[in-house]
Design a protein around this motif. Structure first.
Motif, PDB file in Angstrom:
ATOM      1  N   TRP A 220       0.808  -1.219   0.000  1.00 49.35           N
ATOM      2  CA  TRP A 220       0.000   0.000   0.000  1.00 49.35           C
ATOM      3  C   TRP A 220       0.845   1.275   0.000  1.00 49.35           C
ATOM      4  O   TRP A 220       0.512   2.270  -0.648  1.00 49.35           O
ATOM      5  N   ASN A 221       1.979   1.236   0.689  1.00 49.55           N
ATOM      6  CA  ASN A 221       2.801   2.442   0.800  1.00 49.55           C
ATOM      7  C   ASN A 221       3.584   2.733  -0.477  1.00 49.55           C
ATOM      8  O   ASN A 221       4.169   3.804  -0.614  1.00 49.55           O
ATOM      9  N   ASP A 222       3.567   1.743  -1.410  1.00 53.34           N
ATOM     10  CA  ASP A 222       4.256   1.941  -2.687  1.00 53.34           C
ATOM     11  C   ASP A 222       3.325   2.451  -3.783  1.00 53.34           C
ATOM     12  O   ASP A 222       3.775   2.725  -4.902  1.00 53.34           O
ATOM     13  N   VAL A 223       2.039   2.571  -3.474  1.00 49.91           N
ATOM     14  CA  VAL A 223       1.083   3.072  -4.466  1.00 49.91           C
ATOM     15  C   VAL A 223       1.220   4.588  -4.589  1.00 49.91           C
ATOM     16  O   VAL A 223       1.264   5.306  -3.583  1.00 49.91           O
ATOM     17  N   ASP A 224       1.299   5.042  -5.818  1.00 52.04           N
ATOM     18  CA  ASP A 224       1.375   6.485  -6.075  1.00 52.04           C
ATOM     19  C   ASP A 224       0.007   7.096  -5.807  1.00 52.04           C
ATOM     20  O   ASP A 224      -0.935   6.902  -6.579  1.00 52.04           O
ATOM     21  N   ASN A 225      -0.123   7.811  -4.728  1.00 52.45           N
ATOM     22  CA  ASN A 225      -1.425   8.339  -4.327  1.00 52.45           C
ATOM     23  C   ASN A 225      -1.951   9.378  -5.313  1.00 52.45           C
ATOM     24  O   ASN A 225      -3.163   9.572  -5.422  1.00 52.45           O
ATOM     25  N   LEU A 226      -1.055  10.050  -6.015  1.00 53.02           N
ATOM     26  CA  LEU A 226      -1.475  11.053  -6.995  1.00 53.02           C
ATOM     27  C   LEU A 226      -1.886  10.414  -8.312  1.00 53.02           C
ATOM     28  O   LEU A 226      -2.648  11.013  -9.085  1.00 53.02           O
ATOM     29  N   ASN A 227      -1.391   9.214  -8.558  1.00 51.29           N
ATOM     30  CA  ASN A 227      -1.717   8.506  -9.803  1.00 51.29           C
ATOM     31  C   ASN A 227      -1.816   7.009  -9.517  1.00 51.29           C
ATOM     32  O   ASN A 227      -0.988   6.218  -9.969  1.00 51.29           O
ATOM     33  N   PRO A 228      -2.840   6.577  -8.740  1.00 49.32           N
ATOM     34  CA  PRO A 228      -2.923   5.164  -8.357  1.00 49.32           C
ATOM     35  C   PRO A 228      -3.094   4.227  -9.543  1.00 49.32           C
ATOM     36  O   PRO A 228      -2.696   3.067  -9.475  1.00 49.32           O
ATOM     37  N   ALA A 230      -1.503   4.133 -12.232  1.00 53.70           N
ATOM     38  CA  ALA A 230      -0.193   3.703 -12.715  1.00 53.70           C
ATOM     39  C   ALA A 230       0.343   2.525 -11.920  1.00 53.70           C
ATOM     40  O   ALA A 230       1.056   1.678 -12.452  1.00 53.70           O
ATOM     41  N   SER A 231      -0.030   2.457 -10.648  1.00 53.24           N
ATOM     42  CA  SER A 231       0.432   1.369  -9.789  1.00 53.24           C
ATOM     43  C   SER A 231      -0.480   0.163  -9.828  1.00 53.24           C
ATOM     44  O   SER A 231      -0.016  -0.988  -9.817  1.00 53.24           O
ATOM     45  N   GLN A 234      -1.502  -1.532 -13.970  1.00 59.66           N
ATOM     46  CA  GLN A 234      -0.499  -2.004 -14.914  1.00 59.66           C
ATOM     47  C   GLN A 234      -0.599  -3.522 -15.054  1.00 59.66           C
ATOM     48  O   GLN A 234      -0.980  -4.223 -14.125  1.00 59.66           O
TER      49      GLN A 234
END
Length: 237
Positions: A220-228, A230-231, A234
Protein backbone atom coordinates in the motif's frame (compact mmCIF):
# COMPACT_ATOMS: atom_id res chain seq x y z
CA UNK A 1 -8.58 -10.62 -14.07
CA UNK A 2 -5.39 -11.12 -12.08
CA UNK A 3 -4.33 -14.75 -12.12
CA UNK A 4 -3.11 -15.98 -8.74
CA UNK A 5 -0.62 -18.87 -8.74
CA UNK A 6 -2.03 -21.95 -7.03
CA UNK A 7 -0.88 -24.53 -4.52
CA UNK A 8 -3.16 -27.58 -4.49
CA UNK A 9 -3.41 -29.76 -1.39
CA UNK A 10 -4.73 -33.15 -2.55
CA UNK A 11 -5.41 -35.91 -0.06
CA UNK A 12 -7.83 -37.68 2.26
CA UNK A 13 -9.44 -36.48 5.50
CA UNK A 14 -6.11 -35.32 6.95
CA UNK A 15 -6.03 -32.84 4.08
CA UNK A 16 -9.75 -32.06 4.17
CA UNK A 17 -9.41 -31.05 7.83
CA UNK A 18 -6.30 -28.97 7.05
CA UNK A 19 -8.27 -25.72 6.82
CA UNK A 20 -9.66 -25.94 10.33
CA UNK A 21 -8.49 -23.28 12.78
CA UNK A 22 -4.70 -23.50 13.31
CA UNK A 23 -4.46 -26.58 11.07
CA UNK A 24 -1.53 -27.11 8.71
CA UNK A 25 -3.28 -26.00 5.51
CA UNK A 26 -4.68 -22.79 6.94
CA UNK A 27 -1.27 -21.95 8.41
CA UNK A 28 0.35 -22.41 5.00
CA UNK A 29 -2.36 -20.33 3.32
CA UNK A 30 -1.73 -17.54 5.82
CA UNK A 31 2.00 -17.57 5.05
CA UNK A 32 1.33 -17.47 1.30
CA UNK A 33 -1.41 -14.83 1.31
CA UNK A 34 -1.11 -12.40 -1.64
CA UNK A 35 1.49 -14.63 -3.26
CA UNK A 36 -0.68 -17.57 -4.27
CA UNK A 37 -3.97 -19.31 -3.55
CA UNK A 38 -3.85 -22.48 -1.47
CA UNK A 39 -6.66 -24.79 -2.60
CA UNK A 40 -7.90 -27.58 -0.33
CA UNK A 41 -8.85 -30.66 -2.32
CA UNK A 42 -9.02 -33.07 0.59
CA UNK A 43 -11.54 -35.90 0.24
CA UNK A 44 -12.36 -37.64 3.49
CA UNK A 45 -12.25 -41.42 3.32
CA UNK A 46 -10.70 -41.56 -0.14
CA UNK A 47 -7.88 -43.88 -1.15
CA UNK A 48 -5.47 -43.58 -4.07
CA UNK A 49 -7.75 -45.90 -6.07
CA UNK A 50 -10.41 -43.22 -6.15
CA UNK A 51 -8.01 -40.27 -6.08
CA UNK A 52 -6.37 -41.16 -9.38
CA UNK A 53 -9.81 -41.19 -11.02
CA UNK A 54 -10.87 -37.75 -9.79
CA UNK A 55 -7.52 -35.97 -10.13
CA UNK A 56 -8.08 -35.07 -13.82
CA UNK A 57 -11.38 -33.47 -12.81
CA UNK A 58 -9.65 -31.41 -10.11
CA UNK A 59 -6.66 -30.40 -12.23
CA UNK A 60 -7.81 -30.70 -15.85
CA UNK A 61 -5.28 -30.12 -18.60
CA UNK A 62 -7.44 -27.26 -19.88
CA UNK A 63 -7.29 -25.18 -16.66
CA UNK A 64 -4.00 -23.36 -17.32
CA UNK A 65 -1.94 -25.75 -15.16
CA UNK A 66 1.06 -23.46 -15.61
CA UNK A 67 -0.51 -21.45 -12.77
CA UNK A 68 -0.05 -24.43 -10.43
CA UNK A 69 3.21 -23.93 -8.58
CA UNK A 70 2.99 -26.86 -6.15
CA UNK A 71 0.86 -29.93 -5.42
CA UNK A 72 0.89 -32.08 -2.29
CA UNK A 73 -0.32 -35.68 -2.57
CA UNK A 74 -1.18 -36.98 0.89
CA UNK A 75 -2.74 -40.45 0.75
CA UNK A 76 -2.17 -43.79 2.45
CA UNK A 77 -4.01 -43.62 5.76
CA UNK A 78 -7.03 -45.29 4.12
CA UNK A 79 -5.18 -47.44 1.58
CA UNK A 80 -3.41 -49.26 4.43
CA UNK A 81 -6.65 -50.32 6.12
CA UNK A 82 -6.74 -54.07 6.75
CA UNK A 83 -8.57 -55.84 3.95
CA UNK A 84 -10.39 -58.28 6.23
CA UNK A 85 -11.70 -55.49 8.47
CA UNK A 86 -12.14 -52.63 5.98
CA UNK A 87 -12.38 -53.84 2.37
CA UNK A 88 -14.11 -50.61 1.29
CA UNK A 89 -10.98 -48.53 1.80
CA UNK A 90 -8.18 -51.09 1.58
CA UNK A 91 -5.85 -50.84 -1.42
CA UNK A 92 -3.06 -53.43 -1.82
CA UNK A 93 0.36 -51.88 -1.39
CA UNK A 94 1.47 -52.70 -4.95
CA UNK A 95 -1.62 -50.92 -6.30
CA UNK A 96 -1.06 -48.00 -3.91
CA UNK A 97 2.43 -47.62 -5.35
CA UNK A 98 1.16 -47.69 -8.92
CA UNK A 99 -1.63 -45.25 -8.13
CA UNK A 100 0.84 -42.70 -6.78
CA UNK A 101 2.98 -43.11 -9.90
CA UNK A 102 -0.11 -42.75 -12.07
CA UNK A 103 -1.02 -39.45 -10.42
CA UNK A 104 2.50 -38.09 -10.78
CA UNK A 105 2.51 -39.12 -14.43
CA UNK A 106 -0.87 -37.49 -15.05
CA UNK A 107 0.33 -34.24 -13.47
CA UNK A 108 3.37 -34.33 -15.74
CA UNK A 109 1.10 -34.53 -18.80
CA UNK A 110 -0.76 -31.51 -17.39
CA UNK A 111 2.56 -29.59 -17.20
CA UNK A 112 2.84 -29.98 -13.43
CA UNK A 113 6.36 -31.35 -13.33
CA UNK A 114 7.66 -33.65 -10.56
CA UNK A 115 9.73 -30.83 -9.04
CA UNK A 116 6.41 -29.14 -8.15
CA UNK A 117 5.05 -32.25 -6.39
CA UNK A 118 5.46 -33.22 -2.73
CA UNK A 119 4.35 -36.67 -1.61
CA UNK A 120 3.39 -36.98 2.06
CA UNK A 121 3.33 -40.34 3.81
CA UNK A 122 0.58 -41.25 6.27
CA UNK A 123 1.46 -40.43 9.86
CA UNK A 124 1.98 -43.26 12.35
CA UNK A 125 -1.12 -44.90 13.80
CA UNK A 126 -1.69 -45.07 17.56
CA UNK A 127 -3.54 -48.36 17.73
CA UNK A 128 -5.09 -48.09 21.25
CA UNK A 129 -6.74 -44.74 20.47
CA UNK A 130 -7.88 -45.78 17.00
CA UNK A 131 -9.27 -49.05 18.34
CA UNK A 132 -11.58 -47.04 20.59
CA UNK A 133 -12.83 -45.14 17.52
CA UNK A 134 -13.42 -48.42 15.71
CA UNK A 135 -15.34 -49.91 18.63
CA UNK A 136 -17.65 -46.88 18.79
CA UNK A 137 -18.56 -47.65 15.17
CA UNK A 138 -19.14 -51.33 15.92
CA UNK A 139 -16.05 -52.70 14.22
CA UNK A 140 -12.68 -54.16 15.14
CA UNK A 141 -9.34 -52.40 14.92
CA UNK A 142 -8.95 -51.93 11.15
CA UNK A 143 -5.42 -50.52 10.86
CA UNK A 144 -1.98 -51.36 12.27
CA UNK A 145 0.97 -49.03 12.67
CA UNK A 146 3.36 -51.62 11.26
CA UNK A 147 1.30 -51.86 8.07
CA UNK A 148 1.04 -48.07 7.85
CA UNK A 149 4.83 -48.00 7.98
CA UNK A 150 5.07 -50.29 4.97
CA UNK A 151 2.86 -47.96 2.95
CA UNK A 152 4.90 -44.97 4.12
CA UNK A 153 8.08 -46.70 2.94
CA UNK A 154 6.44 -47.41 -0.42
CA UNK A 155 5.48 -43.73 -0.72
CA UNK A 156 9.09 -42.69 -0.10
CA UNK A 157 10.28 -45.15 -2.75
CA UNK A 158 7.84 -43.73 -5.30
CA UNK A 159 9.12 -40.22 -4.60
CA UNK A 160 12.71 -41.34 -5.10
CA UNK A 161 11.85 -43.12 -8.35
CA UNK A 162 9.72 -40.31 -9.77
CA UNK A 163 11.86 -37.36 -8.70
CA UNK A 164 9.43 -35.66 -6.33
CA UNK A 165 10.03 -34.37 -2.83
CA UNK A 166 8.62 -36.40 0.04
CA UNK A 167 7.67 -35.66 3.63
CA UNK A 168 7.96 -38.91 5.59
CA UNK A 169 5.69 -38.21 8.55
CA UNK A 170 5.62 -41.84 9.65
CA UNK A 171 9.36 -41.82 10.27
CA UNK A 172 9.75 -38.25 11.50
CA UNK A 173 6.98 -38.45 14.09
CA UNK A 174 8.57 -41.55 15.62
CA UNK A 175 12.18 -40.40 15.34
CA UNK A 176 14.30 -40.98 18.44
CA UNK A 177 11.40 -42.55 20.33
CA UNK A 178 9.27 -39.43 20.23
CA UNK A 179 5.90 -39.67 21.98
CA UNK A 180 4.07 -39.67 18.65
CA UNK A 181 0.50 -40.11 20.02
CA UNK A 182 0.58 -36.41 21.02
CA UNK A 183 0.50 -35.63 17.28
CA UNK A 184 -2.83 -37.46 16.84
CA UNK A 185 -6.31 -36.53 18.00
CA UNK A 186 -7.90 -39.98 17.72
CA UNK A 187 -5.04 -42.27 16.83
CA UNK A 188 -5.18 -41.45 13.09
CA UNK A 189 -6.04 -37.78 12.48
CA UNK A 190 -3.86 -34.87 13.55
CA UNK A 191 -4.04 -33.05 16.86
CA UNK A 192 -3.05 -29.39 17.24
CA UNK A 193 0.54 -30.49 17.83
CA UNK A 194 0.34 -32.78 14.82
CA UNK A 195 -0.85 -29.94 12.62
CA UNK A 196 2.00 -27.78 13.85
CA UNK A 197 4.42 -30.63 13.14
CA UNK A 198 3.22 -31.05 9.56
CA UNK A 199 3.26 -27.32 8.85
CA UNK A 200 6.74 -26.86 10.34
CA UNK A 201 8.20 -29.61 8.15
CA UNK A 202 6.21 -28.89 4.99
CA UNK A 203 6.73 -25.13 4.93
CA UNK A 204 10.51 -25.24 4.28
CA UNK A 205 9.89 -27.59 1.34
CA UNK A 206 7.25 -25.28 -0.13
CA UNK A 207 9.23 -22.16 0.61
CA UNK A 208 12.08 -23.41 -1.59
CA UNK A 209 9.66 -23.84 -4.48
CA UNK A 210 7.77 -20.59 -3.95
CA UNK A 211 10.37 -18.14 -2.66
CA UNK A 212 10.49 -16.29 -5.99
CA UNK A 213 6.75 -15.54 -6.03
CA UNK A 214 6.22 -11.78 -5.84
CA UNK A 215 3.64 -9.99 -3.75
CA UNK A 216 0.51 -9.62 -5.87
CA UNK A 217 -0.40 -5.95 -6.29
CA UNK A 218 1.85 -3.31 -4.71
CA UNK A 219 2.34 -2.81 -1.01
CA UNK A 220 0.00 0.00 0.00
CA UNK A 221 2.80 2.44 0.80
CA UNK A 222 4.26 1.94 -2.69
CA UNK A 223 1.08 3.07 -4.47
CA UNK A 224 1.37 6.48 -6.08
CA UNK A 225 -1.42 8.34 -4.33
CA UNK A 226 -1.48 11.05 -6.99
CA UNK A 227 -1.72 8.51 -9.80
CA UNK A 228 -2.92 5.16 -8.36
CA UNK A 229 -3.86 3.88 -11.80
CA UNK A 230 -0.19 3.70 -12.71
CA UNK A 231 0.43 1.37 -9.79
CA UNK A 232 -2.75 -0.65 -9.69
CA UNK A 233 -3.80 -1.07 -13.31
CA UNK A 234 -0.50 -2.00 -14.91
CA UNK A 235 -0.31 -5.43 -16.50
CA UNK A 236 1.43 -8.12 -14.47
CA UNK A 237 4.48 -9.74 -16.03
Amino acid sequence: MISWPRVVLFGDSITQFAFEANAWGSSLANKLVRRCDVLNRGLSGYSTRWAKLVLPRLIPKSCHPENIVAVTIFFGANDCALKEENPQQHVPMAEYTENLKCMIQYLKTANVTPDKVILITPPPLHEPAWEIQCHTKGCKLNRLNSVTGLYAKACVQVANECGTDVLDLWTLMQKEDQDFPVYLSDGLHLSDKGNQFVESHLWPMLEKKLSALPLILPYWNDVDNLNPEASLLQESD
